[in-house]
Design a protein around this motif. Structure first.
Motif, short mmCIF file in Angstrom:
data_model
loop_
_atom_site.label_atom_id
_atom_site.label_comp_id
_atom_site.label_asym_id
_atom_site.label_seq_id
_atom_site.Cartn_x
_atom_site.Cartn_y
_atom_site.Cartn_z
N ARG A 189 0.81 -1.22 0.00
CA ARG A 189 0.00 0.00 0.00
C ARG A 189 0.85 1.27 0.00
NH1 ARG A 189 -3.51 1.75 5.08
NH2 ARG A 189 -1.70 0.75 6.01
N VAL A 190 2.10 1.12 0.47
CA VAL A 190 2.97 2.31 0.60
C VAL A 190 3.09 3.06 -0.72
CG1 VAL A 190 5.36 3.02 1.00
CG2 VAL A 190 4.23 1.43 2.58
N HIS A 191 3.06 2.33 -1.84
CA HIS A 191 3.26 3.00 -3.12
C HIS A 191 1.97 3.40 -3.80
CE1 HIS A 191 7.43 1.21 -2.76
NE2 HIS A 191 7.54 2.50 -2.63
N GLN A 192 0.85 3.31 -3.06
CA GLN A 192 -0.41 3.83 -3.60
C GLN A 192 -0.43 5.35 -3.43
OE1 GLN A 192 -3.57 1.99 -1.42
NE2 GLN A 192 -3.41 0.04 -2.52
N PRO A 193 -1.23 6.04 -4.24
CA PRO A 193 -1.37 7.49 -4.02
C PRO A 193 -2.01 7.78 -2.66
CG PRO A 193 -2.78 6.71 -5.85
CD PRO A 193 -2.01 5.53 -5.37
N GLU A 194 -1.68 8.94 -2.10
CA GLU A 194 -2.15 9.28 -0.75
C GLU A 194 -3.67 9.17 -0.62
OE1 GLU A 194 -0.42 12.66 1.22
OE2 GLU A 194 -2.17 12.88 2.54
N GLU A 195 -4.38 9.59 -1.64
CA GLU A 195 -5.84 9.55 -1.62
C GLU A 195 -6.33 8.13 -1.29
OE1 GLU A 195 -9.52 10.57 -1.47
OE2 GLU A 195 -7.83 11.97 -1.56
N MET A 196 -5.73 7.13 -1.91
CA MET A 196 -6.12 5.75 -1.66
C MET A 196 -5.66 5.29 -0.28
SD MET A 196 -5.54 3.74 -5.23
CE MET A 196 -5.97 2.13 -4.52
N ARG A 197 -4.46 5.71 0.12
CA ARG A 197 -3.96 5.30 1.43
C ARG A 197 -4.85 5.83 2.55
NH1 ARG A 197 0.81 7.97 2.09
NH2 ARG A 197 1.19 8.60 -0.04
N ARG A 198 -5.47 7.00 2.30
CA ARG A 198 -6.36 7.58 3.31
C ARG A 198 -7.64 6.78 3.49
NH1 ARG A 198 -5.11 12.05 5.62
NH2 ARG A 198 -3.74 13.49 4.50
N GLN A 199 -8.05 6.10 2.42
CA GLN A 199 -9.39 5.51 2.43
C GLN A 199 -9.50 4.22 3.23
OE1 GLN A 199 -10.75 5.14 -1.61
NE2 GLN A 199 -10.56 7.35 -1.87
N LYS A 200 -8.39 3.53 3.39
CA LYS A 200 -8.50 2.19 3.97
C LYS A 200 -7.29 1.88 4.83
CE LYS A 200 -9.66 -2.47 2.39
NZ LYS A 200 -9.86 -3.32 1.20
N GLY A 201 -7.52 1.62 6.11
CA GLY A 201 -6.45 1.23 7.02
C GLY A 201 -6.58 -0.25 7.37
N GLY A 202 -5.72 -0.69 8.28
CA GLY A 202 -5.69 -2.10 8.63
C GLY A 202 -7.01 -2.62 9.17
N GLY B 170 -0.05 4.00 7.10
CA GLY B 170 0.36 3.29 8.31
C GLY B 170 1.86 3.18 8.51
N THR B 171 2.24 2.21 9.33
CA THR B 171 3.64 2.09 9.76
C THR B 171 4.60 1.85 8.60
OG1 THR B 171 2.98 1.29 11.93
CG2 THR B 171 5.21 0.74 11.22
N HIS B 172 4.20 1.03 7.62
CA HIS B 172 5.12 0.80 6.49
C HIS B 172 5.44 2.13 5.79
CE1 HIS B 172 5.57 -3.59 6.23
NE2 HIS B 172 4.38 -3.63 6.79
N HIS B 173 4.43 2.98 5.63
CA HIS B 173 4.67 4.26 4.97
C HIS B 173 5.52 5.15 5.88
CE1 HIS B 173 4.11 8.16 3.10
NE2 HIS B 173 3.93 7.46 1.99
#
Lengths: 274, 274
Positions: B96-109, B193-196
């Motif tokens: 997920r780290v290499h997804q755009p921020e918009e997508m990273r915001r939408q879904k967490g663990g 998250g943590t990976h990012h």
């Protein structure tokens, strides 16, 4: 009126329980040692006997102490923890199939987990046939009522009463019957275990999934595993699938939770270089 | 003299407990329904009140019923089980780290685990600094007392009081301080998250190991997870190692055992063709 200057708002019995907990955890009250008696604790803290008893009940519920009728309350001995590394173990079990029989005889799964040797362990196996329940049938993707070979195993160290593990394995009876030797529990312990047994009917396991839960033991589990009241167990349902995509074995293993650790090591794929 | 024609040698209270257990398990006494009262059970079975009470105590210890002061004994509602597939989850978190921020915001663990959406969840994070205990220091292979960033997280569904999970994560403070934004819990939930977070200080996680145990909850866990007396928890210590072979994060997550299932899917290497 509540005294708002009081720093610790928790009930006093909880505070006493936590104080004793800290003394157990930091080793000041070692395993096997008695706790101070109820009258001593009441006198020292100025608390009522009821509050002291509530504190001791908390400690019992946390699994830290054990009450012995007429003798008092004792710090529980932590049992030997067995670490099970199933990812490595399943691969080891699969690879072992191609070892010579002499080697397969020397070391089984429990020896692998515990570091004990064959002569230090007592192995038990008991086979029967059962009709598949709805739930097991759904896992195998067969009709409910399909005839299954049910194999119950337990292994104990010769120096200990309680077994280290207990498991029930289900196989499709008609598939296994191709090799009648697989139907007889007198052939256990089978050198090379289930992977070798399955290899004799042409089955190679491709992947396995472990479904881990913790739950209170059933009455027969209490009897066999000799868990103490309030103890829970770790239960793993292992589903093994052959290279043809068919589920070939469903097995349930239970372990006393106070002496078992499961370790799963997971290698991640690298990030792609940009 | 013992009557050897008696088929069932177990104490009668155990027999009653097992009979009630079967009626609960087969759904005749559904979740939330009251058990027959003590006098009713005593009258029906001809057993003493003490024996009936012993039977009810067994059922409580098996986690099947709950006593409510002055109201009677009730069949416990099984809670929604959350299935956690950590092998897939950790890879998903890393990728997920290499997804755009918009997508990273939408879904967490937690959204990943539960299928719930961001707006249905309440997320909490609290950072502090601590000195590494002997044990955590040994895991990180650093000196005891090394300064750590301690990050506590818990997530709950907005419709439920008890959180779905609770975890504490430790990072080496000096390593993390290279990016001061990582030291401030106001930046949580951090998209990705943590990976990012670790990627901003040049860390890529190579492998993770989950160490699973079940144990009674500590007092603060009881308070936060709202477990019932006698319930246990599943505890996972997750150790993450970077591509340079150094341990980069040690985290402890706890889950109420009566509502959590962990699934580990394991692909085996094929037998070599001969």
């Amino acid at each position: 009126m509540a005294d708002v200057t009081e720093r610790d708002w928790r009930p006093r019995y909880v505070q006493l329980a936590e104080e004793l907990r800290d003394r157990i955890v930091n080793g000041e009250l070692p395993a096997g040692s008695p706790l101070p008696s109820e009258p001593e604790l009441a006198a020292r803290t100025g608390m009522s006997r009821t509050s002291v008893r509530n504190a001791l009940r908390e400690l019992r519920e946390w699994g830290l102490v054990r009450a012995e009728q007429g003798r008092g309350t004792f710090v529980r001995a932590p049992k030997v923890r067995v670490t099970r590394r199933n990812i490595e173990r399943y691969q080891w079990e699969k690879d072992r199939v191609h070892q010579p029989e002499e080697m397969r005889r020397q070391k089984g799964g429990t020896e692998y987990d515990t570091g004990l040797e064959v002569h230090q362990l007592q192995f038990h196996a008991e086979y029967s046939t059962v009709d598949a329940s709805e739930e097991i049938a759904a896992t195998f993707k067969v009709q409910a009522g399909t005839k299954l070979l049910r194999r119950m195993y337990w292994t104990s160290a010769k120096t200990e009463d309680a077994p280290l593990s207990m498991s029930v394995s289900y196989l499709i009876y008609d598939a296994v019957a191709k090799n009648p030797a697989l139907l007889d529990d007198k052939n256990e312990p089978w050198p090379g275990g289930t992977h070798h047994q399955l290899s004799t009917i042409g089955v190679e396991v491709d992947h396995v999934s472990d479904h881990v839960i913790a739950r209170p033991p059933t009455p027969s589990e209490v009897e066999i595993l000799r868990t103490e009241p309030g103890d829970w167990i770790l239960s793993i349902r292992k589903i093994s699938t052959g290279v043809d995509g068919k589920v070939v074995e469903v097995a349930d293993a239970v372990y006393p939770a106070d002496r078992t650790e499961l370790v799963y090591g997971i290698k991640l794929h690298p990030w792609e270089k940009k």
